[in-house]
Write a protein that holds these residues in place. Structure first.
Motif, PDB file in Angstrom:
ATOM      1  N   UNK A  37     -15.314  10.535 -10.380  1.00  0.00           N
ATOM      2  CA  UNK A  37     -15.391  11.951 -10.014  1.00  0.00           C
ATOM      3  C   UNK A  37     -14.022  12.507  -9.633  1.00  0.00           C
ATOM      4  N   UNK A  38     -13.269  11.715  -8.866  1.00  0.00           N
ATOM      5  CA  UNK A  38     -11.954  12.178  -8.407  1.00  0.00           C
ATOM      6  C   UNK A  38     -10.925  12.196  -9.529  1.00  0.00           C
ATOM      7  N   UNK A  39     -11.145  11.392 -10.559  1.00  0.00           N
ATOM      8  CA  UNK A  39     -10.170  11.298 -11.641  1.00  0.00           C
ATOM      9  C   UNK A  39     -10.454  12.187 -12.830  1.00  0.00           C
ATOM     10  N   UNK A 265     -12.098   4.699   7.158  1.00  0.00           N
ATOM     11  CA  UNK A 265     -11.615   6.016   6.721  1.00  0.00           C
ATOM     12  C   UNK A 265     -10.213   5.917   6.133  1.00  0.00           C
ATOM     13  N   UNK A 266      -9.317   5.186   6.793  1.00  0.00           N
ATOM     14  CA  UNK A 266      -7.941   5.102   6.294  1.00  0.00           C
ATOM     15  C   UNK A 266      -7.873   4.383   4.944  1.00  0.00           C
ATOM     16  N   UNK A 267      -8.641   3.325   4.789  1.00  0.00           N
ATOM     17  CA  UNK A 267      -8.624   2.585   3.522  1.00  0.00           C
ATOM     18  C   UNK A 267      -9.202   3.431   2.394  1.00  0.00           C
ATOM     19  N   UNK A 268     -10.361   4.058   2.639  1.00  0.00           N
ATOM     20  CA  UNK A 268     -10.968   4.868   1.586  1.00  0.00           C
ATOM     21  C   UNK A 268     -10.119   6.092   1.268  1.00  0.00           C
ATOM     22  N   UNK A 272      -9.159   7.052  -2.466  1.00  0.00           N
ATOM     23  CA  UNK A 272      -9.660   8.335  -2.963  1.00  0.00           C
ATOM     24  C   UNK A 272      -8.515   9.263  -3.361  1.00  0.00           C
ATOM     25  N   UNK A 273      -7.450   9.235  -2.564  1.00  0.00           N
ATOM     26  CA  UNK A 273      -6.284  10.067  -2.898  1.00  0.00           C
ATOM     27  C   UNK A 273      -5.642   9.598  -4.186  1.00  0.00           C
ATOM     28  N   UNK A 274      -5.512   8.302  -4.372  1.00  0.00           N
ATOM     29  CA  UNK A 274      -4.927   7.756  -5.595  1.00  0.00           C
ATOM     30  C   UNK A 274      -5.792   8.078  -6.812  1.00  0.00           C
ATOM     31  N   UNK A 281      -0.582   7.966  -0.388  1.00  0.00           N
ATOM     32  CA  UNK A 281      -0.491   7.956   1.082  1.00  0.00           C
ATOM     33  C   UNK A 281      -0.393   6.538   1.648  1.00  0.00           C
ATOM     34  N   UNK A 282       0.736   5.901   1.463  1.00  0.00           N
ATOM     35  CA  UNK A 282       0.913   4.522   1.934  1.00  0.00           C
ATOM     36  C   UNK A 282       0.846   4.417   3.455  1.00  0.00           C
ATOM     37  N   UNK A 283       1.004   5.562   4.142  1.00  0.00           N
ATOM     38  CA  UNK A 283       0.922   5.535   5.602  1.00  0.00           C
ATOM     39  C   UNK A 283      -0.441   5.024   6.074  1.00  0.00           C
ATOM     40  N   UNK A 284      -1.454   5.158   5.219  1.00  0.00           N
ATOM     41  CA  UNK A 284      -2.791   4.719   5.622  1.00  0.00           C
ATOM     42  C   UNK A 284      -2.836   3.215   5.844  1.00  0.00           C
ATOM     43  N   UNK A 285      -2.016   2.452   5.111  1.00  0.00           N
ATOM     44  CA  UNK A 285      -2.002   1.001   5.289  1.00  0.00           C
ATOM     45  C   UNK A 285      -1.370   0.626   6.616  1.00  0.00           C
ATOM     46  N   UNK A 286      -0.313   1.357   6.993  1.00  0.00           N
ATOM     47  CA  UNK A 286       0.296   1.120   8.302  1.00  0.00           C
ATOM     48  C   UNK A 286      -0.706   1.445   9.408  1.00  0.00           C
TER      49      UNK A 286
END
Length: 413
Positions: A37-39, A265-268, A272-274, A281-286
């Motif tokens: 859906x997102x792509x 939430x951060x992982x998804x 989802x953004x990708x 948003x690599x900041x989500x991994x941090x």
């Protein structure tokens, strides 16, 4: 009747297996469709009513997929419904809840040091809380609050935090985590059963009748599907946590559970953004790593593990195991072969907490886990692992004879 314990253990294994299989199928299809859906890509040559399309390659072939936000102009001859994965996952999960936590309420559900209630009362609280979750969630989504997705998600998160805290005031730490997972998973499956599929059926009925379907049904279904997408990973964590007492067996377990939802939430959000090609948003991994470090720290705060603050109470059902003639020898065997790991402060090098939170320090501890001792150290050689404490065949036969004699004696009382 002692063979009943073996049959029951195999039954729980089969139901757990079914639960895992169907959960994999449900999560796989759910994640796939969210990514699809997102792509989706838009271009001028799409058919009338089509929102976007995507080309994919898999298994040696190419797939051309188009999505209609409301519905195509004509009803397709073949229509596949993705619903049974969700239904069977919930049904098998509820079966596990009944087989393990309701049938074994004295051991797995009720902690007298937290809330000393009878089995029927504990089970009633469990069922009522799960039903409450869906009713409250659905009412909030249907209210004006449901028109603002951000505000709605924040409110739902605080409800989950409140439930996490509440469950730890009702049940054992292990059961609290399991119930929080069941609470959330019930909302997910109910979304499919009560909202997503019925809305899709309304659209199909309109197509068959030659009417133009209302786009609101798709929007509502999409909102519920998005909620499911963001809580899937925390539910998996909670379902697996019963094997890890560092997660559920500490005073701050409800805070750990609350932070796990944020990690989901951060992982998804990253994936989802990708999938939407909206950035990286690599900041989500941090953020995820930092949250997990806080969880690890909370798990090591030196507080008493669940159930370790007081002497384990011996119920009427457990009394035959303590009064059995062979119990003194059994106690010596268990304390000599098992308690170096299964203690509040394990003596085995490198072990911080007892495996699965199981402690063998008192008569009540041993009686409470009699069936597990019988199955894992008596009828099988699962414990101790690799027989590291050199438990003998005679000692295993002693455990078997003790359990079977106690069960037979309990039946005649």
């Amino acid at each position: 009747m002692y063979e009943y314990a073996i049959a029951w253990d195999w039954l729980t294994f089969v139901v757990r297996w079914l639960h895992v299989i169907t959960a994999i199928a449900w999560i796989g299809s759910s994640f796939y469709f969210v990514a699809l859906d997102l792509g989706l890509k838009k271009h001028p040559n799409l058919p009338a009513g089509a929102y976007g399309e995507e080309w994919q390659v898999h298994g040696g072939g190419f797939y051309h997929i188009q999505k209609y936000l409301v519905a195509p102009s004509n009803m397709p001859e073949h229509l596949i419904w993705f619903k049974w994965e969700s239904y069977v996952t919930w049904l098998s999960g509820f079966g596990m809840l009944c087989l393990v936590y309701y049938a074994g309420a004295d051991l797995y559900l009720i902690d007298p040091n937290v809330l000393d209630v009878s089995k029927p009362v504990a089970i009633a609280i469990s069922l009522a809380s799960i039903a409450f979750g869906w009713i409250a969630y659905d009412l909030i989504c249907r209210s004006p609050l449901g028109n603002d997705n951000t505000r709605l998600m924040v409110l739902l998160y605080f409800i989950l935090v409140a439930m996490a805290c509440g469950y730890t005031q009702l049940f054992t730490g292990r059961a609290a985590f399991l119930h929080l997972g069941a609470f959330t998973a019930t909302i997910m499956s109910a979304n499919v059963f009560f909202i997503i599929i019925p809305n899709q059926k309304i659209v199909v009925a309109d197509l068959i009748a030659g009417r133009t379907p209302d786009a609101k049904y798709g929007r509502i279904a999409k909102q519920r599907s998005t909620h499911n997408n963001y809580v899937t990973l925390p539910v998996l964590f909670l379902m697996l946590s019963n094997h890890y007492p560092l997660a559920f067996g500490t005073q701050f377990n409800w805070i750990i559970a609350s932070l796990v939802f944020l990690m989901g939430v951060t992982i998804r959000h990253y994936f989802n953004t990708r999938h939407a090609n909206a950035g990286n948003p690599t900041w989500t991994w941090l953020a995820t790593v930092l949250l997990f470090i806080v969880i690890m720290w909370l798990s090591t705060v030196p507080k008493v593990l669940t159930g370790g603050a007081a002497e384990t109470k011996i119920s009427a059902a457990q009394q035959p195991f303590v009064t059995a003639e062979a119990f003194p020898k059994v106690r010596d065997t268990v304390l000599g072969r098992c308690s170096m790991c299964h203690a509040k402060e394990p003596g085995w090098e490198g072990m911080v907490v007892p495996p699965k939170g199981v402690i063998f320090e008192t008569d009540g501890d041993i009686a409470a886990h009699a069936r597990e001792i019988y199955l894992q150290a008596g009828r099988s050689h699962a414990m101790p692992p690799a027989n590291v404490t050199a438990i003998s065949d005679d000692e295993r036969r002693l455990l078997v004879a003790w359990y079977e004699a106690a069960v037979k004696g309990g039946e005649t009382r």
